[in-house]
Write an enzyme that holds these catalytic residues in place. Structure first.
Site, PDB file in Angstrom:
ATOM      1  N   SER A   1       0.848  -1.182   0.000  1.00 45.14           N
ATOM      2  CA  SER A   1       0.000   0.000   0.000  1.00 45.14           C
ATOM      3  C   SER A   1       0.889   1.238   0.000  1.00 45.14           C
ATOM      4  CB  SER A   1      -0.886  -0.007   1.249  1.00 45.14           C
ATOM      5  OG  SER A   1      -1.271   1.313   1.601  1.00 45.14           O
TER       6      SER A   1
ATOM      7  N   LYS B   1      -5.455 -19.571  11.501  1.00 46.16           N
ATOM      8  CA  LYS B   1      -5.621 -20.714  12.403  1.00 46.16           C
ATOM      9  C   LYS B   1      -5.911 -22.017  11.669  1.00 46.16           C
ATOM     10  CE  LYS B   1      -5.897 -18.941  16.898  1.00 46.16           C
ATOM     11  NZ  LYS B   1      -6.402 -17.560  16.766  1.00 46.16           N
TER      12      LYS B   1
ATOM     13  N   SER C   1     -11.956 -18.840  21.448  1.00 44.45           N
ATOM     14  CA  SER C   1     -12.825 -17.671  21.376  1.00 44.45           C
ATOM     15  C   SER C   1     -13.297 -17.448  19.947  1.00 44.45           C
ATOM     16  CB  SER C   1     -12.089 -16.438  21.892  1.00 44.45           C
ATOM     17  OG  SER C   1     -10.916 -16.237  21.144  1.00 44.45           O
TER      18      SER C   1
ATOM     19  N   TYR D   1     -19.551 -25.462   9.861  1.00 46.85           N
ATOM     20  CA  TYR D   1     -18.512 -26.401   9.408  1.00 46.85           C
ATOM     21  C   TYR D   1     -18.698 -27.784  10.017  1.00 46.85           C
ATOM     22  CZ  TYR D   1     -15.833 -22.446   7.522  1.00 46.85           C
ATOM     23  OH  TYR D   1     -15.423 -21.361   6.815  1.00 46.85           O
TER      24      TYR D   1
ATOM     25  N   ASP E   1      13.720  -6.457   7.274  1.00 42.46           N
ATOM     26  CA  ASP E   1      14.380  -5.863   8.444  1.00 42.46           C
ATOM     27  C   ASP E   1      13.573  -6.111   9.716  1.00 42.46           C
ATOM     28  OD1 ASP E   1      16.540  -4.591   6.984  1.00 42.46           O
ATOM     29  OD2 ASP E   1      14.984  -3.277   6.176  1.00 42.46           O
TER      30      ASP E   1
ATOM     31  N   GLY F   1      -1.584 -13.394  20.715  1.00 42.84           N
ATOM     32  CA  GLY F   1      -2.542 -13.803  21.744  1.00 42.84           C
ATOM     33  C   GLY F   1      -1.804 -14.753  22.671  1.00 42.84           C
TER      34      GLY F   1
ATOM     35  N   GLY G   1       1.032 -18.731  19.412  1.00 43.46           N
ATOM     36  CA  GLY G   1       1.273 -19.748  18.383  1.00 43.46           C
ATOM     37  C   GLY G   1       1.761 -19.129  17.084  1.00 43.46           C
ATOM     38  N   LEU G   2       1.084 -18.077  16.665  1.00 40.96           N
ATOM     39  CA  LEU G   2       1.469 -17.415  15.411  1.00 40.96           C
ATOM     40  C   LEU G   2       2.840 -16.755  15.550  1.00 40.96           C
ATOM     41  CD1 LEU G   2       0.638 -16.631  12.508  1.00 40.96           C
ATOM     42  CD2 LEU G   2      -0.376 -14.552  13.465  1.00 40.96           C
TER      43      LEU G   2
ATOM     44  N   GLU H   1       0.490  -6.878  21.057  1.00 44.13           N
ATOM     45  CA  GLU H   1      -0.632  -7.227  21.926  1.00 44.13           C
ATOM     46  C   GLU H   1      -1.538  -6.026  22.135  1.00 44.13           C
ATOM     47  OE1 GLU H   1       0.629 -10.252  25.391  1.00 44.13           O
ATOM     48  OE2 GLU H   1       1.599  -8.288  25.481  1.00 44.13           O
TER      49      GLU H   1
ATOM     50  N   GLY I   1      -4.101  -6.053  27.551  1.00 42.56           N
ATOM     51  CA  GLY I   1      -3.748  -7.441  27.846  1.00 42.56           C
ATOM     52  C   GLY I   1      -2.312  -7.731  27.493  1.00 42.56           C
TER      53      GLY I   1
ATOM     54  N   ASP J   1       0.154  -9.327  28.807  1.00 40.01           N
ATOM     55  CA  ASP J   1       0.824 -10.384  29.577  1.00 40.01           C
ATOM     56  C   ASP J   1       2.093 -10.877  28.878  1.00 40.01           C
ATOM     57  OD1 ASP J   1      -1.398 -11.553  27.823  1.00 40.01           O
ATOM     58  OD2 ASP J   1      -0.098 -13.281  28.173  1.00 40.01           O
TER      59      ASP J   1
ATOM     60  N   SER K   1      -3.752 -11.221  10.583  1.00 37.89           N
ATOM     61  CA  SER K   1      -4.036 -12.586  11.038  1.00 37.89           C
ATOM     62  C   SER K   1      -5.434 -13.101  10.701  1.00 37.89           C
ATOM     63  CB  SER K   1      -3.793 -12.680  12.546  1.00 37.89           C
ATOM     64  OG  SER K   1      -4.531 -11.693  13.226  1.00 37.89           O
TER      65      SER K   1
ATOM     66  N   ASN L   1     -12.452 -12.213  10.230  1.00 35.51           N
ATOM     67  CA  ASN L   1     -13.811 -12.603  10.617  1.00 35.51           C
ATOM     68  C   ASN L   1     -14.403 -11.567  11.562  1.00 35.51           C
ATOM     69  OD1 ASN L   1     -13.842 -14.970   9.104  1.00 35.51           O
ATOM     70  ND2 ASN L   1     -12.749 -16.080  10.706  1.00 35.51           N
TER      71      ASN L   1
HETATM   72  C1  LIG Z   1      -5.850 -16.575  17.382  1.00 33.73           C
HETATM   73  C2  LIG Z   1      -5.665 -15.289  16.701  1.00 33.73           C
HETATM   74  C3  LIG Z   1      -4.583 -14.451  17.022  1.00 33.73           C
HETATM   75  C4  LIG Z   1      -3.591 -14.801  18.118  1.00 33.73           C
HETATM   76  O1  LIG Z   1      -2.871 -15.959  17.777  1.00 33.73           O
HETATM   77  P1  LIG Z   1      -2.033 -16.738  18.886  1.00 33.73           P
HETATM   78  O2  LIG Z   1      -1.417 -17.874  18.152  1.00 33.73           O
HETATM   79  O3  LIG Z   1      -2.963 -17.154  19.972  1.00 33.73           O
HETATM   80  O4  LIG Z   1      -1.028 -15.765  19.399  1.00 33.73           O
HETATM   81  C5  LIG Z   1      -4.428 -13.297  16.307  1.00 33.73           C
HETATM   82  N1  LIG Z   1      -5.308 -12.933  15.351  1.00 33.73           N
HETATM   83  C6  LIG Z   1      -6.360 -13.690  15.014  1.00 33.73           C
HETATM   84  C7  LIG Z   1      -7.272 -13.225  13.942  1.00 33.73           C
HETATM   85  C8  LIG Z   1      -6.571 -14.902  15.675  1.00 33.73           C
HETATM   86  O5  LIG Z   1      -7.623 -15.653  15.340  1.00 33.73           O
END
Ligand SMILES: *Cc1c(COP(=O)(O)O)cnc(C)c1O
Length: 321
Positions: free
Chosen positions: A30, A55, A80, A117, A174, A181, A184-185, A206, A210, A212, A306, A309
């Site tokens: 962009s 996910k 969630s 699903y 870079d 969250g 994992g990602l 984050e 939150g 943490d 990420s 939805n």
């Molecule tokens: C689950 C999720 C995250 C966070 O991912 P983690 O692997 O829990 O850190 C971020 N963005 C979206 C859209 C997610 O669904």
């Protein structure tokens, strides 16, 4: 004994498992984002992934690795929202039964999609119940395998394939910004960054309410917080995982935070400038770049969007505000 930490080899194996099943999502640019930041920004668009978020990668990879007898007994998870849809869809594609434990205040669209699903949904109260305990009870009753949303080697490896594709497409960067969250990602992305672009700084992002993960990184141990309230409903986790935290400690440069107002500004930016629907959680990484949580002028910067939805009524209200 602590389970072995996932490695980049696991990410490579996951990418083979996902080939022809997960979408190889587009990388967009962009000129507005570049002008606002002084950087060259590459957006890896996991909002265009199957079921609308990255996910699917981890969920499918984890179920695909189960033995025939494990598949027969089904899978169970707590989520969630997006991990629920990911497990429901991946399980259906692999012919496995899925039970999903979901907060009773999860966005209606996410619950409907999960049931669409073919997942069986059980609800709990996210402010009073322990979702992991509810999942363990279902697991004990049915023999199903628990596939947690982030703290699992095959889930982390699957999530790492998005960044792997990004580096393969645009070359070394870079800096890479990743929504955070449970990690994992971020952990998976950091494995790919370390292997494919060793000089790349990796930042987790984050919600400010939150933080943490940021606290954990500073303190050198997993810090647990009360369930935070943020628009970023996919990132209101209370703690990093036993597997995600050590990988993040080893491979992540820093964790920064953004406010809900910055998330809304970023959602508007995506809608107006890039013609994309991105959910608030999916805006975390870009919000850190646009609002200069870390200054990036002159740099080549990757951002993982990420997910996309949204509850349409909420989305419209936030965009109009
Ligand atoms: C689950 C999720 C995250 C966070 O991912 P983690 O692997 O829990 O850190 C971020 N963005 C979206 C859209 C997610 O669904």
């Amino acid at each position: 004994m602590a389970p072995a930490l996932p490695t980049y080899d696991d990410v490579v194996r996951a990418s083979e498992t996902l080939a022809g099943v997960a979408h190889r999502t587009p990388v967009l640019t962009s000129s507005t984002a570049d002008a606002r930041t002084g950087a060259q920004v590459f957006f890896k668009c996991e909002n265009f992934q199957r079921m609308g978020a990255f996910k699917f990668r981890g969920g499918y990879n984890a179920i695909a690795r189960l033995s025939p007898s494990q598949r027969e007994a089904g899978v169970v998870t707590f989520s969630s929202g997006n991990h629920a849809q990911a497990i429901a869809l991946a399980a259906r594609l692999l012919g496995v039964r899925a039970t999903i434990i979901m907060p009773n205040d999860a966005p209606a669209a996410k619950r409907a999609a999960t049931e669409g699903y073919g997942g069986q949904v059980i609800t709990y109260d996210r402010y009073t119940d322990d979702r992991e305990a509810v999942a363990r009870r279902v697991q004990a009753e049915t023999g199903a395998t628990l596939i947690p949303p982030y703290d699992h080697g095959d889930v982390i490896a699957g999530q790492g394939t998005a960044a792997k594709e990004l580096f393969e497409e645009v070359g070394p960067l870079d800096a890479l910004f990743v929504c955070l969250g449970g990690g994992g990602l971020l952990a998976g992305s950091a494995l790919s960054a370390h292997a494919l672009s060793p000089g790349c700084a990796v930042y987790g992002v984050e919600p400010e309410a939150g933080n943490d993960g940021q606290q954990s990184l500073r303190k050198g141990e997993i810090v647990r917080i009360a369930t935070p309230k943020s628009l970023a409903d996919g990132a209101v986790t209370t703690h990093l995982g036993q597997l995600t935290f050590p990988v993040i400690q080893q491979r992540v440069t820093d964790i920064v935070t953004v406010t809900d107002a910055q998330l809304v500004d970023t959602m508007k930016f995506f809608a107006e400038r890039m013609k994309m629907v991105v959910e608030p959680t999916g805006c975390l990484s870009t919000a850190a770049v646009l609002h200069q949580a870390i200054a990036v002028p002159g740099k080549r910067v990757g951002v993982i969007i990420s997910g996309g939805n949204v509850d349409l009524a909420n989305y419209a209200r936030l965009l109009a505000a």
